[in-house]
Design a protein around this motif. Structure first.
Motif, mmCIF file in Angstrom:
data_model
loop_
_atom_site.group_PDB
_atom_site.id
_atom_site.type_symbol
_atom_site.label_atom_id
_atom_site.label_comp_id
_atom_site.label_asym_id
_atom_site.label_seq_id
_atom_site.Cartn_x
_atom_site.Cartn_y
_atom_site.Cartn_z
ATOM 1 N N MET A 56 0.823 -1.203 0.000
ATOM 2 C CA MET A 56 0.000 0.000 0.000
ATOM 3 C C MET A 56 0.864 1.263 0.000
ATOM 4 S SD MET A 56 -3.081 -0.966 2.700
ATOM 5 C CE MET A 56 -3.791 0.683 2.560
ATOM 6 N N GLN A 57 1.918 1.257 0.812
ATOM 7 C CA GLN A 57 2.790 2.432 0.881
ATOM 8 C C GLN A 57 3.493 2.665 -0.449
ATOM 9 O OE1 GLN A 57 5.667 2.326 4.040
ATOM 10 N NE2 GLN A 57 6.718 4.180 3.358
ATOM 11 N N GLY A 58 3.983 1.583 -1.074
ATOM 12 C CA GLY A 58 4.651 1.733 -2.365
ATOM 13 C C GLY A 58 3.745 2.362 -3.401
ATOM 14 N N GLN A 59 2.500 1.903 -3.460
ATOM 15 C CA GLN A 59 1.559 2.498 -4.409
ATOM 16 C C GLN A 59 1.256 3.955 -4.053
ATOM 17 O OE1 GLN A 59 -1.832 -0.206 -4.590
ATOM 18 N NE2 GLN A 59 -0.968 -1.161 -6.416
ATOM 19 N N ALA A 60 1.107 4.236 -2.754
ATOM 20 C CA ALA A 60 0.823 5.606 -2.333
ATOM 21 C C ALA A 60 1.968 6.546 -2.688
ATOM 22 C CB ALA A 60 0.558 5.645 -0.830
ATOM 23 N N GLU A 61 3.195 6.026 -2.722
ATOM 24 C CA GLU A 61 4.367 6.832 -3.084
ATOM 25 C C GLU A 61 4.515 6.980 -4.591
ATOM 26 O OE1 GLU A 61 7.490 4.702 -1.171
ATOM 27 O OE2 GLU A 61 7.090 5.571 0.816
ATOM 28 N N GLY A 62 3.633 6.360 -5.348
ATOM 29 C CA GLY A 62 3.652 6.503 -6.789
ATOM 30 C C GLY A 62 4.476 5.475 -7.532
#
Length: 241
Positions: A56-62
Motif C-alpha cells: 500500500m505504501q509503495g503504491q501511495a508513493e507513486g
C-alpha cells in the motif's frame, strides 16, 4: 524494445523474503521498476499485515506497482465481511483458520488470537484497518501487458478475458494447468506451488512455494522472454525440452 516488467509471485506473509525480492528487482531495474504482484499476499507466513502495508505504501508513493488479488486475499476478505471460514473451492474442506491454509497467522499479524471463529471475527473487524480491507477489495484480478497476461491462478481457456469467472482467475487449476494449446498471451501466474518456478511454453508458474518455506522468486520479462532474478543476476527461465 519495450521496457522490462517484473513479477513477484505469492508472498504469503513473508515480508523478509519480499524485502529480498524487491532488492533484487531494484538492482536489475532501478527503484521505479514496474512490478506486478501475483496475489496471495497473506496467510501462512508471519507478516501478512507488514506485506499489505508495504505494498500500500509503495503504491501511495507513486511506484508503478500492480497488485493482483489471489484466493487467499479473497478468503481474508470473506472472513472480514461475512465471517466465512470455509470455501467451496478448497477441495480438502479445511477451514481458512487451519494451519495448512494459514488464516490464523494472518489474524495474528493484526494481534487477533481468539481461538473461536466468532470471537476472532469480532476481534478482526476491530483490528484490521478499514483501509486494508478496502484496498484488498479493490485489487484487480488480472493485468495485461502486450504479449503477457498476469493473473493469480490462471484462466478458463476459450473464454474472453472480460467474461472470465472471477473465481477461476483466483482458484483455477483443472482445465487450465492441463491445457496445452496456446493462449492469446503468455500467461504468468502463481497459485500452484512448485519446488521451483517453471516455464510450460504457454504459461509460466512463478510460485516456488514461499508460503511453505521455500524461496520467493522475482522475475523479469522483456517481451516473452523471462529471467529469474538471483543474487548473482538473471537466470533464464525457458521451457523444458
Amino acid at each position: 524494445m519495450t521496457d522490462p516488467i517484473y513479477a513477484i509471485p505469492d508472498i504469503h506473509g513473508q515480508d523478509a523474503l519480499l524485502d529480498e525480492a524487491l532488492e533484487r528487482v531494484a538492482r536489475d531495474g532501478g527503484p521505479q521498476a514496474t512490478i506486478v504482484f501475483l496475489g496471495d499476499l497473506v496467510d501462512r507466513g508471519p507478516d501478512s499485515r507488514a506485506v499489505i502495508e508495504r505494498l500500500m505504501q509503495g503504491q501511495a508513493e507513486g511506484r508503478p506497482w500492480r497488485v493482483l488479488r489471489g484466493n487467499h486475499d479473497q478468503m481474508l476478505l470473506d472472513f472480514l465481511d461475512r465471517s466465512v471460514i470455509h470455501s467451496p473451492r478448497v477441495a480438502s474442506g479445511l477451514s481458512w483458520l487451519n494451519p495448512r491454509l494459514g488464516g490464523a497467522e494472518t489474524l495474528a499479524s493484526y494481534g487477533v488470537t481468539a481461538p473461536d471463529p466468532e470471537a476472532a471475527h469480532a476481534e478482526a473487524r476491530a483490528a484490521v484497518p478499514q483501509a486494508h480491507r478496502d484496498w484488498l477489495a479493490r485489487l484487480p484480478l488480472w493485468h495485461e501487458a502486450g504479449p503477457l497476461l498476469f493473473v493469480h491462478a490462471g484462466l478458463r481457456p476459450g473464454v474472453a478475458l472480460d467474461r472470465q469467472d472471477p473465481d477461476d482467475l483466483m482458484w483455477i487449476r483443472a482445465g487450465f494447468l492441463d491445457h496445452a494449446e496456446p493462449h492469446p498471451w503468455l500467461v504468468v501466474h502463481g497459485h500452484t506451488a512448485l519446488d521451483h518456478p517453471a516455464h510450460f511454453g504457454t504459461r509460466i508458474d512463478l510460485d516456488g512455494g514461499a508460503g511453505f518455506g521455500r524461496p520467493l522468486w522475482p522475475a523479469v520479462f522483456e517481451g516473452r522472454g523471462c529471467w529469474l532474478l538471483t543474487d548473482s543476476g538473471r537466470e533464464p527461465l525457458t521451457p523444458a525440452e
